[in-house]
Design an enzyme around this catalytic site. Structure first.
Site, PDB file in Angstrom:
ATOM      1  CG  ASP A   8      -1.982  -1.118   1.159  1.00 18.29           C
ATOM      2  OD1 ASP A   8      -1.952  -1.932   0.230  1.00 18.29           O
ATOM      3  OD2 ASP A   8      -2.820  -1.180   2.085  1.00 18.29           O
ATOM      4  CG  ASP A  46      -6.687  -0.136   1.229  1.00 18.14           C
ATOM      5  OD1 ASP A  46      -7.131  -1.292   1.329  1.00 18.14           O
ATOM      6  OD2 ASP A  46      -7.013   0.788   2.002  1.00 18.14           O
ATOM      7  CG  HIS A  48     -11.329   0.843  -0.001  1.00 17.36           C
ATOM      8  ND1 HIS A  48     -11.337  -0.478   0.371  1.00 17.36           N
ATOM      9  CD2 HIS A  48     -10.475   1.463   0.856  1.00 17.36           C
ATOM     10  CE1 HIS A  48     -10.522  -0.640   1.401  1.00 17.36           C
ATOM     11  NE2 HIS A  48      -9.977   0.509   1.717  1.00 17.36           N
ATOM     12  CG  HIS A  81      -8.564   5.030   2.882  1.00 21.35           C
ATOM     13  ND1 HIS A  81      -9.570   4.805   3.792  1.00 21.35           N
ATOM     14  CD2 HIS A  81      -8.005   3.815   2.634  1.00 21.35           C
ATOM     15  CE1 HIS A  81      -9.618   3.516   4.090  1.00 21.35           C
ATOM     16  NE2 HIS A  81      -8.690   2.880   3.396  1.00 21.35           N
ATOM     17  CE  LYS A 106      -3.922  -4.221   1.385  1.00 27.18           C
ATOM     18  NZ  LYS A 106      -4.730  -3.265   2.157  1.00 27.18           N
ATOM     19  CB  CYS A 151      -2.148  -3.049   5.217  1.00 27.05           C
ATOM     20  SG  CYS A 151      -3.831  -2.387   5.177  1.00 27.05           S
TER      21      CYS A 151
HETATM   22 ZN   LIG Z   1      -8.576   0.859   3.220  1.00 28.21          ZN
END
Ligand SMILES: [Zn+2]
Length: 204
Positions: A8, A46, A48, A81, A106, A151
């Site tokens: 990340d 990351d 989302h 984020h 992820k 993470c």
């Molecule tokens: Zn996140």
């Protein structure tokens, strides 16, 4: 075979980003220095959807930092984020991506967070990382990136759980430290789990 996992290293996690990790940018030259020394290099992102339930704004009357229950799991609420396809979700531009063999995303399921690069927090979904590393013949995993107590920690624990000899490159990680001892405690948890703590200077 030895693999480096870069967790990340994205714009939202460095100072100035939406979920900034103090000194998160300081690890980038360290990672750039060592990435050519591994047989396999993997990075995670990351990633989302905007309606992700780890964002405080997607819950009624909840504040950032509050803990809620999300589908049976405790969930800390974060600021929005790493929304997919936004600048915040991109790798930091100073990260040398030349040696990265594969990128695993992820946190794509809005109903569950994913700290580990291997599995969602409920362990039902798998990113494919373990299979990828197995096919490459990897036996040792070195973990670097952001953030130490989330993470990075959970990726390292899953690496160990999947049977890899696992190392944390301590100077190539930084943490959030919501409580001032969070990073310190995460490192202790990793050591207790049989993960070796190393410095980037030891990697030759
Ligand atoms: Zn996140």
């Amino acid at each position: 075979m030895r693999a480096l996992l870069i967790i990340d290293v994205q714009n939202d996690f460095i100072p100035g980003g939406a979920l900034q990790v103090p000194e998160g940018d300081h690890i980038i030259p360290i990672i750039n220095n060592i990435s050519s020394k591994f047989d396999v290099v993997v990075a995670t992102k990351d990633w989302h959807p905007i309606e992700h339930k780890s964002f405080a704004k997607n819950h009624k009357k909840k504040e950032i930092g509050e803990i809620v229950e999300l589908n049976g799991l405790p969930q800390i609420l974060w600021p929005e984020h790493c929304v997919e396809n936004t600048d915040g979700a991109e790798f930091v531009s100073s990260l040398n991506t030349e040696h990265i063999d594969a990128v695993f995303k992820k946190g794509t399921d809005p109903e569950v967070d994913s700290y580990s690069g291997f599995f969602d927090n409920d362990k039902r979904n798998d990113t494919g990382l373990n299979k990828f590393l197995t096919l490459k013949g990897v036996t040792e995993i070195y973990v670097a990136g952001l953030a130490t107590e989330y993470c990075v920690k959970f990726t390292a624990l899953d690496a160990k759980g999947c049977g890899y000899k696992t190392f944390l490159i301590e100077d190539a990680t930084r943490g959030v430290n919501i409580k001032p001892t969070d990073v310190q405690n995460a490192v202790i948890d990793l050591k207790v789990s049989g993960i070796k703590i190393v410095n980037s200077k030891e990697i030759i």
